[in-house]
Design a protein around this motif. Structure first.
Motif, PDB file in Angstrom:
ATOM      1  N   TRP A  28       0.772  -1.164   0.010  1.00 27.02           N
ATOM      2  CA  TRP A  28      -0.127  -0.202  -0.073  1.00 27.02           C
ATOM      3  C   TRP A  28       0.771   1.396  -0.043  1.00 27.02           C
ATOM      4  O   TRP A  28       0.677   2.321  -0.712  1.00 27.02           O
ATOM      5  CB  TRP A  28      -0.944   0.049   1.210  1.00 27.02           C
ATOM      6  N   VAL A  33      -0.745  -0.840  -5.283  1.00 29.41           N
ATOM      7  CA  VAL A  33      -1.904  -1.205  -5.200  1.00 29.41           C
ATOM      8  C   VAL A  33      -2.596  -1.691  -6.488  1.00 29.41           C
ATOM      9  O   VAL A  33      -3.600  -2.388  -6.172  1.00 29.41           O
ATOM     10  CB  VAL A  33      -2.952  -0.086  -4.607  1.00 29.41           C
ATOM     11  N   ASP A  34      -2.057  -1.295  -7.595  1.00 27.58           N
ATOM     12  CA  ASP A  34      -2.569  -1.975  -8.635  1.00 27.58           C
ATOM     13  C   ASP A  34      -1.846  -3.063  -9.234  1.00 27.58           C
ATOM     14  O   ASP A  34      -2.422  -3.603 -10.097  1.00 27.58           O
ATOM     15  CB  ASP A  34      -2.238  -0.814 -10.010  1.00 27.58           C
ATOM     16  N   GLU A  36      -0.780  -6.473 -10.012  1.00 28.29           N
ATOM     17  CA  GLU A  36      -1.444  -8.078  -9.788  1.00 28.29           C
ATOM     18  C   GLU A  36      -0.622  -9.207  -9.636  1.00 28.29           C
ATOM     19  O   GLU A  36       0.424  -8.999 -10.235  1.00 28.29           O
ATOM     20  CB  GLU A  36      -2.639  -7.844 -10.679  1.00 28.29           C
ATOM     21  N   PRO A 128      -5.049  -8.316  -7.076  1.00 28.79           N
ATOM     22  CA  PRO A 128      -3.993  -7.230  -6.649  1.00 28.79           C
ATOM     23  C   PRO A 128      -3.055  -8.217  -5.375  1.00 28.79           C
ATOM     24  O   PRO A 128      -3.554  -8.835  -4.862  1.00 28.79           O
ATOM     25  CB  PRO A 128      -5.058  -6.331  -5.944  1.00 28.79           C
ATOM     26  N   ASP A 131      -4.208  -8.263  -1.923  1.00 27.22           N
ATOM     27  CA  ASP A 131      -5.401  -8.996  -1.669  1.00 27.22           C
ATOM     28  C   ASP A 131      -4.845 -10.530  -1.564  1.00 27.22           C
ATOM     29  O   ASP A 131      -5.113 -11.320  -0.524  1.00 27.22           O
ATOM     30  CB  ASP A 131      -6.475  -9.017  -2.852  1.00 27.22           C
ATOM     31  N   THR A 346       3.163 -11.958 -12.285  1.00 22.39           N
ATOM     32  CA  THR A 346       2.812 -10.493 -11.980  1.00 22.39           C
ATOM     33  C   THR A 346       2.426  -9.550 -13.155  1.00 22.39           C
ATOM     34  O   THR A 346       2.719 -10.044 -14.276  1.00 22.39           O
ATOM     35  CB  THR A 346       4.011  -9.721 -11.249  1.00 22.39           C
ATOM     36  N   THR A 349      -0.711  -3.936 -14.205  1.00 23.71           N
ATOM     37  CA  THR A 349      -2.197  -3.242 -13.863  1.00 23.71           C
ATOM     38  C   THR A 349      -3.007  -4.308 -14.228  1.00 23.71           C
ATOM     39  O   THR A 349      -2.555  -5.139 -15.107  1.00 23.71           O
ATOM     40  CB  THR A 349      -2.518  -1.927 -14.732  1.00 23.71           C
ATOM     41  N   PRO A 350      -4.163  -4.364 -13.896  1.00 24.34           N
ATOM     42  CA  PRO A 350      -5.224  -5.564 -14.366  1.00 24.34           C
ATOM     43  C   PRO A 350      -5.406  -5.626 -15.776  1.00 24.34           C
ATOM     44  O   PRO A 350      -5.653  -6.792 -16.463  1.00 24.34           O
ATOM     45  CB  PRO A 350      -6.561  -4.936 -13.730  1.00 24.34           C
ATOM     46  N   ARG A 430     -13.179 -11.587  -9.082  1.00 23.85           N
ATOM     47  CA  ARG A 430     -13.288 -10.383  -8.587  1.00 23.85           C
ATOM     48  C   ARG A 430     -14.014 -10.421  -7.337  1.00 23.85           C
ATOM     49  O   ARG A 430     -14.712  -9.172  -6.961  1.00 23.85           O
ATOM     50  CB  ARG A 430     -13.510  -9.400  -9.432  1.00 23.85           C
TER      51      ARG A 430
END
Ligand SMILES: Nc1ncnc2c1ncn2[C@@H]1O[C@H](COP(=O)(O)OP(=O)(O)OP(=O)(O)O)[C@@H](O)[C@H]1O
Ligand SMILES: O=P(O)(O)OC[C@H]1O[C@H](OP(=O)(O)OP(=O)(O)O)[C@H](O)[C@@H]1O
Ligand SMILES: O=C(O)c1cccnc1
Length: 495
Positions: A28, A33-34, A36, A128, A131, A346, A349-350, A430
């Motif tokens: 964080w 945070v983006d 994945e 992410p 998560d 990894t 971004t999504p 998701r």
């Protein structure tokens, strides 16, 4: 899982190792945070020296993901946690972030009760990094123990060759949660019932029980104790014969069985809990049959496991059912599965493409598999599974007939012409479950069918044959390539 069933649902987020939370804070704070990740749960060796494992615990993942949140109490607790060097461990901004946190992961898993083998993903988590990291410990806690217990139960049930097996393990289980998990997983693995009443209520598992030695000892005589139990529980009367002397116990039980007949009732069974169970069960059978009581079943218990059950049946013991406690609940011989959760790709971004990653090790055996992994299971003409192939669609070569062994890349398997099916099923998209939890009975029958289709060579206890698991050729090439790059210093380790 028990915690989600019995405790406050929101406590699941704190059911984790501290480092997951400090890493999440780090992600964080670093603005990651983006970013994945894709993580896979797998184990490296079949438990109990066997040739297979039974997937279990996956049926509770969707509930875990959905309930995963930090309520005010949880945040208040975290606010008070002090770093060993002084000061609060967690920053206020991060605690605010956790207060609004909802899991955004997507999850795929091997359905409960299906066969699973070393090194293939039994759960895949994408989402992410924060998560995924926050999910690690609770997820491993769910699937490691239940997969181990379901496998132990499947072995015990296999040894019992069609006779009923009841889980008697609660008193020896690893705490209340452990006892519930044992009842659930051992039912999926093939047990017919449990003595654990709470598990019966929560999971709808049939409950079963006899009586203890203390019941007999509480009466002036064994005969009076047997009579009193028959009167109190005429519809489920199982008498325990070995409090004092099994031979006298047989005589007393026969007296009570006849008295029950006189009332239009039937003694269901007797239980023997010590001594030579083969010899005593034969004597009991003879004595009851001689009195026309052939319908009275024989149940035994006393530190049983797959090996003692196998031996008793090989001795011709006329046993109808087994109560198995300590060695089932504690997974005697191997107290943990050793399943791990490893990052395999990894993306920034999504929407960005996945970048495969690999973890090297001094020992080649611990090298991970990179990529977004699916598993295809191949079957022969009779429906028996013959090999599993791990595939990453982004590098697949389209040659689905060769599987490169997952440990030894000089060994390959040919599956040309074999039917196949996808092993991992998506449970969560998701953060949202894709359907209701599966009925536990479905998982149980899947386990029965999967085991009956598995070649005995993989099922036997002594020196079972290794079931082939490997990589699709494109994925094998990617893994070699990434390994070479890391070793030559041009990979991630050198940047
Ligand atoms: N015929 C048999 N063949 C193989 N193993 C047996 C046989 N009968 C009993 N066993 C197993 O042997 C182990 C020890 O049995 P044993 O006869 O010593 O009972 P016990 O320990 O004396 O009983 P108690 O619970 O009263 O102490 C148990 O795990 C039991 O299941
Ligand atoms: O033997 P397990 O597989 O663990 O099965 C459960 C055991 O629990 C009960 O006795 P307990 O162990 O409480 O006492 P006992 O051994 O003295 O009979 C029961 O009589 C079984 O023997
Ligand atoms: O019902 C039984 O006989 C029983 C249950 C748990 C442990 N031992 C025996």
């Amino acid at each position: 899982m028990a915690l989600t069933d019995c405790a406050k649902a929101t406590d699941v987020a704190l059911n984790t190792d501290l480092y997951e939370l400090t890493m999440a804070q780090g992600f964080w704070e670093s603005g990651l945070v983006d970013v994945e990740g894709c993580f896979n749960v797998f184990f490296r060796e079949n438990p109990f020296g066997g040739g297979y494992a039974i997937a279990c615990g996956m049926g509770q993942i969707a509930q875990l993901v959905e309930n995963f949140r930090f309520d005010d109490d949880a945040i208040e607790y975290l606010r008070g946690v002090q770093a060993p060097g002084g000061g609060p461990m967690f920053k206020e901004g991060f605690l605010d972030y956790l207060g609004d946190f909802r899991m955004r992961v997507s999850v795929w898993a091997v359905p409960e009760g299906d066969l699973v083998f070393p090194r293939e993903p039994m759960v895949r988590v994408e989402g992410p990094l924060i998560d995924c990291q926050l999910l690690e410990t609770a997820l491993l806690n769910l699937v490691n123990f239940q997969t181990l217990v379901a496998t132990k139960a499947a072995r015990v049930v296999q040894a019992a060759r069609g006779r009923a097996v009841s889980d008697f393990g609660l008193r020896r289980a690893q705490g209340p949660d452990g006892g519930l998990a044992v009842a659930r997983a051992s039912y999926i693995g093939g047990c017919n019932s449990t003595s654990n009443v709470l598990a019966g209520k929560i999971y709808g598992i049939p409950v079963f029980g006899t009586h203890a030695h203390s019941w007999v000892m509480a009466f002036p005589s064994e005969l009076e104790a047997f009579r009193a139990f028959a009167e109190s529980s005429p519809k489920n009367c199982v008498l325990l014969l070995d409090t004092y002397d099994v031979h006298q116990g047989i005589k007393n039980a026969i007296v009570v069985a006849k008295e029950m007949e006189g009332r239009g009732e039937r003694l269901a069974a007797i239980r023997i809990d010590s001594g030579d169970l083969a010899k005593l069960s034969k004597e009991t059978r003879r004595a009851f049959d001689a009195e026309g009581l052939g319908y009275v079943k024989i149940s035994v218990s006393n530190d049983l496991d797959e090996y003692t059950i196998q031996s008793l049946l090989a001795q011709g013991a006329p046993i109808d059912s087994f109560g198995v406690g300590t060695k089932l609940a504690t997974c005697d011989q191997q107290p943990s599965l050793g399943g791990v959760y490893k990052l395999s790709a990894t993306r920034a971004t999504p929407d960005a493409p996945w970048e495969p990653v690999i973890k090297l090790s001094e020992v080649a055996y611990k090298r991970t598999v990179p990529g977004i992994q699916r598993v295809m299971r191949y079957f022969d003409g009779s429906g028996a599974p013959v090999a599993d192939m791990i595939v990453d669609d982004s590098v697949a070569r389209g040659d689905a007939s060769t599987i490169v062994d997952v440990v030894d890349d000089l060994t390959s398997y040919d599956v040309s012409g074999a039917e196949s099916r996808e092993l991992l099923v998506q449970l969560v998209e998701r953060g949202r479950r894709l359907g209701p939890d599966e009925d536990i009975e479905r998982a149980k029958s899947r386990c029965r069918e999967a085991l009956s289709s598995l070649d005995v060579a993989h099922r036997r206890f002594l020196n079972p044959q290794t079931y082939p698991v490997g990589l699709e050729m494109g994925l094998a090439a990617l893994r070699s390539d990434l390994t070479r790059r890391e070793r030559l210093g041009s990979g991630r380790s050198s940047k």
